[in-house]
Design a protein around this motif. Structure first.
Motif, PDB file in Angstrom:
ATOM      1  N   VAL A  51      -0.520  -0.277  -4.602  1.00  0.00           N
ATOM      2  CA  VAL A  51      -0.426  -1.200  -5.735  1.00  0.00           C
ATOM      3  C   VAL A  51      -1.822  -1.618  -6.172  1.00  0.00           C
ATOM      4  O   VAL A  51      -2.791  -1.498  -5.410  1.00  0.00           O
ATOM      5  CB  VAL A  51       0.427  -2.449  -5.403  1.00  0.00           C
ATOM      6  N   THR A  52      -1.918  -2.108  -7.401  1.00  0.00           N
ATOM      7  CA  THR A  52      -3.210  -2.559  -7.904  1.00  0.00           C
ATOM      8  C   THR A  52      -3.785  -3.602  -6.965  1.00  0.00           C
ATOM      9  O   THR A  52      -3.067  -4.445  -6.439  1.00  0.00           O
ATOM     10  CB  THR A  52      -3.085  -3.128  -9.326  1.00  0.00           C
ATOM     11  N   GLY A  53      -5.072  -3.507  -6.749  1.00  0.00           N
ATOM     12  CA  GLY A  53      -5.751  -4.411  -5.827  1.00  0.00           C
ATOM     13  C   GLY A  53      -5.974  -3.806  -4.460  1.00  0.00           C
ATOM     14  O   GLY A  53      -6.849  -4.244  -3.715  1.00  0.00           O
ATOM     15  N   ASP A  54      -5.181  -2.798  -4.079  1.00  0.00           N
ATOM     16  CA  ASP A  54      -5.392  -2.108  -2.807  1.00  0.00           C
ATOM     17  C   ASP A  54      -6.705  -1.333  -2.877  1.00  0.00           C
ATOM     18  O   ASP A  54      -7.224  -1.049  -3.961  1.00  0.00           O
ATOM     19  CB  ASP A  54      -4.254  -1.122  -2.513  1.00  0.00           C
ATOM     20  N   THR A  55      -7.226  -0.964  -1.712  1.00  0.00           N
ATOM     21  CA  THR A  55      -8.434  -0.144  -1.664  1.00  0.00           C
ATOM     22  C   THR A  55      -8.193   1.085  -0.802  1.00  0.00           C
ATOM     23  O   THR A  55      -7.365   1.070   0.109  1.00  0.00           O
ATOM     24  CB  THR A  55      -9.649  -0.917  -1.101  1.00  0.00           C
ATOM     25  N   LEU A  56      -8.928   2.134  -1.129  1.00  0.00           N
ATOM     26  CA  LEU A  56      -8.935   3.358  -0.327  1.00  0.00           C
ATOM     27  C   LEU A  56     -10.319   3.478   0.286  1.00  0.00           C
ATOM     28  O   LEU A  56     -11.322   3.324  -0.413  1.00  0.00           O
ATOM     29  CB  LEU A  56      -8.692   4.589  -1.203  1.00  0.00           C
TER      30      LEU A  56
END
Length: 181
Positions: A51-56
């Motif tokens: 979801v938006t806001g997550d990071t990879l």
């Protein structure tokens, strides 16, 4: 007694509002294996909801691999010649800032065609405003920018705050109990 009813209602409202908030998740691409040859990244994304806001976070050997964000077309053809961004520092962190599909490949010759590529479908988080429909091509970063890098840490595949909804619920219940006493 009316004071207790108003306080209880306020406590329940606070509990409801806080429990709907969700923490962003930082995913380590490929988990403990990282960004490397021989990993099935389509299998790695299975069962995950980005979801938006997550990071990879991509962990890899600097100078041996790259992380190139590319268009859907370049992803399919394993071409890094028109990369939207590229990094070869050994650790690349990308924030998933909008609902779209993000495409990443390793730009080293032969690595992408051997499976070093990942498509990450991202949906809008329930706490963010809806994004307008977008094309299949991610928006390129501003000129002169590269993905940010961070210092390695452990267990990046699990949420930063694993039990936040549980903690918020317990805190709300304790406050409600204090109000009712």
């Amino acid at each position: 007694m009316a004071g207790y009813s108003a306080s209880a209602a306020l406590g329940v409202l606070l509990l409801f509002c806080c429990s709907t908030w969700a923490a962003a998740t930082d995913y380590t691409v490929g988990d403990s294996t990282g960004w490397a040859n021989g990993v099935d990244y389509s299998k790695w994304t299975t069962g995950k909801t980005f979801v938006t806001g997550d990071t990879l976070t991509f962990n890899y050997n600097a100078g041996i691999h790259t992380v190139d964000q590319v268009s859907a077309t370049d992803y399919s053809s394993c071409s890094a010649s028109n990369a939207l961004s590229t990094d070869s520092s050994g650790q690349t962190t990308v924030t998933l800032s909008k609902a779209d599909t993000y495409y990443f490949i390793c730009g080293v010759a032969g690595h992408c065609s051997n499976g070093m590529k990942v498509a990450v479908p991202v949906t809008a988080s329930s706490t963010s405003s809806p994004s307008p429909p977008s094309s299949s091509t991610p928006t390129p970063p501003s000129a002169g920018t590269t993905p940010s890098t961070t210092t390695p840490s452990t267990n990046k595949s699990s949420p930063r705050t694993v039990s936040l909804p549980y903690v918020v619920t317990l805190t709300g219940l304790m406050l409600l109990k204090l109000v009712l006493l």
